[in-house]
Design an enzyme around this catalytic site. Structure first.
Site, mmCIF file in Angstrom:
data_model
loop_
_atom_site.group_PDB
_atom_site.id
_atom_site.type_symbol
_atom_site.label_atom_id
_atom_site.label_comp_id
_atom_site.label_asym_id
_atom_site.label_seq_id
_atom_site.Cartn_x
_atom_site.Cartn_y
_atom_site.Cartn_z
ATOM 1 N N ASP A 69 0.933 -1.148 -0.023
ATOM 2 C CA ASP A 69 -0.035 -0.058 0.013
ATOM 3 C C ASP A 69 0.718 1.192 -0.004
ATOM 4 O OD1 ASP A 69 -2.242 1.987 1.261
ATOM 5 O OD2 ASP A 69 -3.365 0.212 1.059
ATOM 6 N N HIS A 126 -3.449 6.084 4.008
ATOM 7 C CA HIS A 126 -4.201 4.942 3.393
ATOM 8 C C HIS A 126 -4.101 3.478 3.861
ATOM 9 C CE1 HIS A 126 -5.802 1.754 0.353
ATOM 10 N NE2 HIS A 126 -6.887 2.988 0.132
ATOM 11 N N ASN A 218 -14.077 -0.317 -6.819
ATOM 12 C CA ASN A 218 -15.258 0.660 -6.007
ATOM 13 C C ASN A 218 -15.988 1.346 -7.456
ATOM 14 O OD1 ASN A 218 -13.972 0.475 -3.693
ATOM 15 N ND2 ASN A 218 -12.639 2.109 -3.906
ATOM 16 N N SER A 286 -11.097 -1.050 -0.344
ATOM 17 C CA SER A 286 -9.846 -0.893 0.267
ATOM 18 C C SER A 286 -10.103 -0.955 1.885
ATOM 19 C CB SER A 286 -9.379 0.514 0.291
ATOM 20 O OG SER A 286 -8.883 0.594 -1.151
#
Length: 321
Positions: A69, A126, A218, A286
């Site tokens: 990530d 994130h 998404n 996520s």
């Protein structure tokens, strides 16, 4: 599951983390709001983790989880105790002591630039948010509780401060996680077309016995007819994760797919850790992915002789239809 890493007994069936009861509907849904101006939940529309905590099944540090990530704030008060430390690397000597191709990778590695750097610190938030869901220290009075109260989490960073990354960076981050022995790889990212090189890197992780858990995407997309990578690679170690809300309904934004998306997990208004000892609420597949990564880590920690195929099968078959 056998007990492992016992923690202090629970109070009224939940940990004493300050924000748990009010803000972590994903772990225990009592009908609370999913955020201050959000919607009231449906009781028990959560991942049903509390009964296992009450049995003493709270996680373990015998299994490495790679968060591929934006990095992780490994100094966060709710994460520091559960962060991987590369004991084979001597800090500050400028030498690749463990000969893994990365110098000074005491706290993971960064593949977001032109050359690998031995520092997996988050510069976006994130990755830290995902890490908190997997393994924020539980029942310590601070902030939140992760799925695993004890864990071993390693950042393998390839996304930069804006959340962007390259195909080469992704491949290098996966290869690094494989080389370091990660059994669970949490991948809350996606985009781009089919790549044989990326598929090969995930296949190499499969050959090493690792699970590759990936966000379905998404875009309200049917991944059966329009694949979304890396979640749509047809490999035995891939688990593709859609997002649900606090009514156990698939989130309006979530990709789906009867054949190619394996499970759904909470992904709407999820409260977790961010940089500089902070906390925030994010939404997306996520956020759903680290729930599954956390569950995989706990199942595997409690059953270390299991294969990745057995862990994947247990996760899918014991999910609520």
């Amino acid at each position: 599951l056998p007990k492992n890493d016992p923690m202090p007994s629970l109070l009224d069936g939940e940990p004493n983390d300050a924000d748990f009861a009010a803000k972590q509907w994903d772990m225990k849904n009592t009908g609370q709001l999913d955020k201050p101006d959000g919607q009231t939940g449906t009781v028990d529309s959560d991942i049903n983790v509390v009964p296992l905590w009450n049995e003493g099944v709270t996680g373990g540090r015998n299994l490495l989880v790679a968060v591929i990530d934006t990095g992780i704030d490994y100094t966060h008060k709710d994460l520091a105790a559960n962060m991987f430390v590369n004991a084979k690397e001597i800090p500050g000597n400028g030498i690749d002591d463990d000969a893994n191709g990365v110098v000074e990778d005491v706290h993971g590695a960064d593949f977001s630039g032109d050359a690998a750097v031995g520092n997996g610190m988050d510069d976006n938030n994130h990755g830290t948010h995902c890490a908190g869901t997997i393994g924020a220290v539980g029942n310590d009075g601070n902030g939140i509780s992760g799925v695993n109260w004890s864990a071993k989490i390693m950042p393998s960073k390839f996304l930069d401060s804006s959340g962007s990354g390259t195909l080469e960076g992704a491949i290098n981050a996966i290869k690094y996680a494989t080389k370091m022995g990660a059994k669970v790889m949490s991948n809350s990212w996606g985009g781009g077309s089919y790549s044989e090189e990326l598929k090969d890197a995930i296949s190499e992780a499969n050959d090493a016995g690792a699970l590759f858990i990936a966000a379905a995407g998404n875009d309200s997309n049917d991944n059966d007819s329009n694949p979304a990578y890396p979640a749509s690679y047809d490999l035995p170690n891939v688990i593709s994760v859609a997002a649900s809300d606090n009514h156990d309904q698939v989130a309006y934004f979530s990709n789906y797919g009867r054949k190619t998306v394996h499970v759904t997990a909470p992904g709407v208004n999820i409260y977790s850790t961010v940089r500089n000892n902070g906390y925030d609420t994010y939404s997306g597949t996520s956020m759903a992915t680290p729930h599954v990564s956390g569950i995989a880590a706990r199942i595997w920690s409690a059953n270390p002789s299991w294969t990745s195929a057995e862990v994947k099968k247990r996760i899918i078959e014991t999910s609520t239809p």
